[in-house]
Design an enzyme around this catalytic site. Structure first.
Site, PDB file in Angstrom:
ATOM      1  N   GLU A  73      -6.043   1.569  -7.020  1.00 18.16           N
ATOM      2  CA  GLU A  73      -7.087   2.582  -6.799  1.00 18.16           C
ATOM      3  C   GLU A  73      -7.096   3.580  -7.952  1.00 18.16           C
ATOM      4  OE1 GLU A  73      -8.840   2.512  -4.004  1.00 18.16           O
ATOM      5  OE2 GLU A  73      -7.602   0.987  -2.986  1.00 18.16           O
ATOM      6  N   GLN A  80      10.115   6.884  -8.956  1.00 13.81           N
ATOM      7  CA  GLN A  80      10.173   7.751  -7.780  1.00 13.81           C
ATOM      8  C   GLN A  80      10.719   6.960  -6.596  1.00 13.81           C
ATOM      9  OE1 GLN A  80       6.278  10.182  -7.528  1.00 13.81           O
ATOM     10  NE2 GLN A  80       5.853   8.515  -8.934  1.00 13.81           N
ATOM     11  N   ASN A  81      10.922   5.668  -6.791  1.00 12.27           N
ATOM     12  CA  ASN A  81      11.356   4.817  -5.688  1.00 12.27           C
ATOM     13  C   ASN A  81      12.859   4.886  -5.492  1.00 12.27           C
ATOM     14  OD1 ASN A  81       8.716   4.156  -5.529  1.00 12.27           O
ATOM     15  ND2 ASN A  81       8.912   2.182  -6.543  1.00 12.27           N
ATOM     16  N   GLY A 100       1.508   2.367 -10.037  1.00 16.27           N
ATOM     17  CA  GLY A 100       1.649   2.421  -8.580  1.00 16.27           C
ATOM     18  C   GLY A 100       2.077   3.763  -8.032  1.00 16.27           C
ATOM     19  N   THR A 101       1.538   4.821  -8.618  1.00 15.01           N
ATOM     20  CA  THR A 101       1.810   6.148  -8.037  1.00 15.01           C
ATOM     21  C   THR A 101       0.510   6.917  -7.884  1.00 15.01           C
ATOM     22  OG1 THR A 101       2.973   8.271  -8.266  1.00 15.01           O
ATOM     23  CG2 THR A 101       2.487   7.121 -10.316  1.00 15.01           C
ATOM     24  N   ASN A 146      -3.010   0.629 -11.267  1.00 11.42           N
ATOM     25  CA  ASN A 146      -3.069   1.020  -9.853  1.00 11.42           C
ATOM     26  C   ASN A 146      -4.201   0.243  -9.186  1.00 11.42           C
ATOM     27  OD1 ASN A 146      -3.367   2.610  -7.342  1.00 11.42           O
ATOM     28  ND2 ASN A 146      -2.131   4.154  -8.393  1.00 11.42           N
ATOM     29  N   HIS A 164      13.991  10.377  -7.490  1.00  8.55           N
ATOM     30  CA  HIS A 164      14.149  10.766  -6.082  1.00  8.55           C
ATOM     31  C   HIS A 164      15.420  10.166  -5.473  1.00  8.55           C
ATOM     32  CE1 HIS A 164       9.554  11.675  -5.790  1.00  8.55           C
ATOM     33  NE2 HIS A 164      10.240  12.684  -6.309  1.00  8.55           N
ATOM     34  N   CYS A 176      30.746  10.723   8.619  1.00  9.84           N
ATOM     35  CA  CYS A 176      31.825  10.993   7.674  1.00  9.84           C
ATOM     36  C   CYS A 176      33.151  11.029   8.456  1.00  9.84           C
ATOM     37  CB  CYS A 176      31.569  12.353   7.028  1.00  9.84           C
ATOM     38  SG  CYS A 176      32.802  12.819   5.808  1.00  9.84           S
TER      39      CYS A 176
HETATM   40  P1  NAD Z   1       2.097   6.849  -2.826  1.00 16.40           P
HETATM   41  O1  NAD Z   1       2.326   6.080  -1.565  1.00 16.40           O
HETATM   42  O2  NAD Z   1       1.619   8.248  -2.714  1.00 16.40           O
HETATM   43  O3  NAD Z   1       1.058   6.074  -3.752  1.00 16.40           O
HETATM   44  C1  NAD Z   1       1.182   4.703  -4.017  1.00 16.40           C
HETATM   45  C2  NAD Z   1       0.153   4.338  -5.067  1.00 16.40           C
HETATM   46  O4  NAD Z   1       0.315   2.954  -5.377  1.00 16.40           O
HETATM   47  C3  NAD Z   1      -1.294   4.530  -4.603  1.00 16.40           C
HETATM   48  O5  NAD Z   1      -1.999   5.206  -5.635  1.00 16.40           O
HETATM   49  C4  NAD Z   1      -1.816   3.091  -4.412  1.00 16.40           C
HETATM   50  O6  NAD Z   1      -3.182   2.989  -4.722  1.00 16.40           O
HETATM   51  C5  NAD Z   1      -0.961   2.325  -5.407  1.00 16.40           C
HETATM   52  N1  NAD Z   1      -0.715   0.912  -5.066  1.00 16.40           N
HETATM   53  C6  NAD Z   1      -0.547   0.328  -3.844  1.00 16.40           C
HETATM   54  N2  NAD Z   1      -0.285  -0.978  -3.963  1.00 16.40           N
HETATM   55  C7  NAD Z   1      -0.284  -1.252  -5.293  1.00 16.40           C
HETATM   56  C8  NAD Z   1      -0.067  -2.420  -6.060  1.00 16.40           C
HETATM   57  N3  NAD Z   1       0.211  -3.611  -5.481  1.00 16.40           N
HETATM   58  N4  NAD Z   1      -0.137  -2.348  -7.409  1.00 16.40           N
HETATM   59  C9  NAD Z   1      -0.425  -1.155  -8.024  1.00 16.40           C
HETATM   60  N5  NAD Z   1      -0.651  -0.012  -7.347  1.00 16.40           N
HETATM   61  C10 NAD Z   1      -0.559  -0.052  -6.003  1.00 16.40           C
HETATM   62  O7  NAD Z   1       3.463   6.709  -3.641  1.00 16.40           O
HETATM   63  P2  NAD Z   1       4.151   7.659  -4.710  1.00 16.40           P
HETATM   64  O8  NAD Z   1       3.127   8.208  -5.634  1.00 16.40           O
HETATM   65  O9  NAD Z   1       5.286   6.900  -5.231  1.00 16.40           O
HETATM   66  O10 NAD Z   1       4.678   8.887  -3.836  1.00 16.40           O
HETATM   67  C11 NAD Z   1       5.332   8.666  -2.587  1.00 16.40           C
HETATM   68  C12 NAD Z   1       6.772   9.148  -2.503  1.00 16.40           C
HETATM   69  O11 NAD Z   1       7.499   8.395  -1.483  1.00 16.40           O
HETATM   70  C13 NAD Z   1       7.566   8.896  -3.724  1.00 16.40           C
HETATM   71  O12 NAD Z   1       8.627   9.779  -3.777  1.00 16.40           O
HETATM   72  C14 NAD Z   1       8.073   7.490  -3.468  1.00 16.40           C
HETATM   73  O13 NAD Z   1       9.125   7.123  -4.243  1.00 16.40           O
HETATM   74  C15 NAD Z   1       8.476   7.537  -2.015  1.00 16.40           C
HETATM   75  N6  NAD Z   1       8.414   6.162  -1.457  1.00 16.40           N
HETATM   76  C16 NAD Z   1       9.270   5.246  -2.008  1.00 16.40           C
HETATM   77  C17 NAD Z   1       9.200   3.917  -1.603  1.00 16.40           C
HETATM   78  C18 NAD Z   1      10.158   2.922  -2.266  1.00 16.40           C
HETATM   79  O14 NAD Z   1      11.274   3.301  -2.653  1.00 16.40           O
HETATM   80  N7  NAD Z   1       9.738   1.676  -2.459  1.00 16.40           N
HETATM   81  C19 NAD Z   1       8.266   3.525  -0.630  1.00 16.40           C
HETATM   82  C20 NAD Z   1       7.405   4.520  -0.072  1.00 16.40           C
HETATM   83  C21 NAD Z   1       7.485   5.858  -0.510  1.00 16.40           C
HETATM   84 ZN    ZN Z   2      32.452  15.066   5.697  1.00 14.91          ZN
END
Ligand code: NAD
Ligand code: ZN
Length: 266
Positions: free
Chosen positions: A229, A116-117, A201-202, A227, A134, A162
């Protein structure tokens, strides 16, 4: 030979070692393993998730800044957040979790990574079969004429425009936008045929990515959740929950998979 030093404190060690051994067993028995990753996997690379205190998202609430309607209404305002996000992402490096996932893929024990990152850190960590659910922040597109530019070539420009004059938008999926069709369909197919799924980590609250674990489970996959949590998946569909930071857990898991597979002697 003495035991290798464990990254976990003595109290946690036996339980943690047991859970990691169970996870390695699941991975080694599976012929089709997926990973679903979220913002948490990149927290150890210095990119805050939505819950991190004091990070980007405590200054720019995602509900206010990360929506397509906010971008259409006031692109300049949303670009304040996007510019900071781009600075942070372009300076970030893969951590032990991304590297471990890349290694599992190379070893043939992980087949696809659905992330999702938008940070491209799985690719930087050596993974090849990455489905960017995403989107990603490597390019920018124009709503009006469809032209596309690399983030690199537009980095010095603020606001990036653009050649037709329209303000560009990074190719990330904002809340309210559709998931790229190919990523959506491929993920659905993969989830239906997976025998094991690592969910890392989601919080699994963002839809429709959060249907992937449910779909995989209904089709018989074993679920390993990593995770810091517990989540709503933990007591519903997860088979093995390993609580802690993804970096050290995945690093240890890769060693355990190699031992279980007989690739190294313990
Ligand atoms: P979220 O922020 O809702 O949840 C993050 C989860 O990761 C939580 O459950 C938390 O407990 C856990 N976590 C935190 N640190 C951790 C670690 N060190 N090891 C393991 N787990 C850990 O994120 P989501 O579920 O990905 O949803 C958020 C949306 O925003 C998604 O679409 C995401 O891709 C996007 N987003 C992307 C980035 C990125 O590209 N790095 C950063 C922030 C948000
Ligand atoms: Zn254009």
């Amino acid at each position: 030979m003495g035991e290798e030093p464990s990254p976990f404190c003595p109290k946690e060690r036996s339980n943690m070692a047991d859970l990691i051994a169970q996870a390695a067993e699941i991975i080694c028995r599976s012929n089709m393993t997926l990973a679903l990753t979220g913002a948490g996997i990149s927290v150890e690379s210095g990119i805050p998730d939505f819950r991190s205190v004091g990070g980007l998202w405590s200054r720019y609430s995602p509900e206010e800044y990360a929506t397509i309607s906010a971008f259409v209404e006031d692109p300049e305002k949303v670009w304040m957040m996007l510019r900071e996000m781009d600075e942070m992402l372009s300076a970030s490096k893969p951590n032990k979790a991304h590297l471990g996932i890349g290694e599992l893929e190379k070893l043939g024990y992980l087949h696809y990574i659905i992330t999702q990152n938008v940070d491209s850190l799985h690719q930087a960590g050596g993974a090849e079969n990455v489905i960017e659910y995403h989107g990603h922040s490597r390019s920018l597109s124009c709503f009006r004429c469809g032209n596309r530019y690399t983030a690199e070539e537009k980095r010095g420009e603020y606001l990036p425009k653009c050649r037709c004059g329209e303000i560009l938008k990074p190719d990330v999926v904002l809340f309210g936008e559709a998931i790229p069709t190919k990523a959506l369909n491929t993920s659905f197919q993969m989830a239906s045929s997976a025998q094991a799924l690592m969910v890392v980590g989601t919080s699994a609250v963002v839809s429709p990515a959060n249907t992937i674990p449910i779909n995989a489970k209904q089709n018989g996959a074993k679920l390993i959740e990593i995770n810091t949590e517990r989540t709503h998946l933990t007591d519903s569909v997860t088979d093995v929950f390993i609580q802690g930071e993804a970096g050290k857990i995945i690093e240890t898991l890769v060693v355990e998979v190699k031992k279980t597979a007989g690739l190294v002697t313990s």
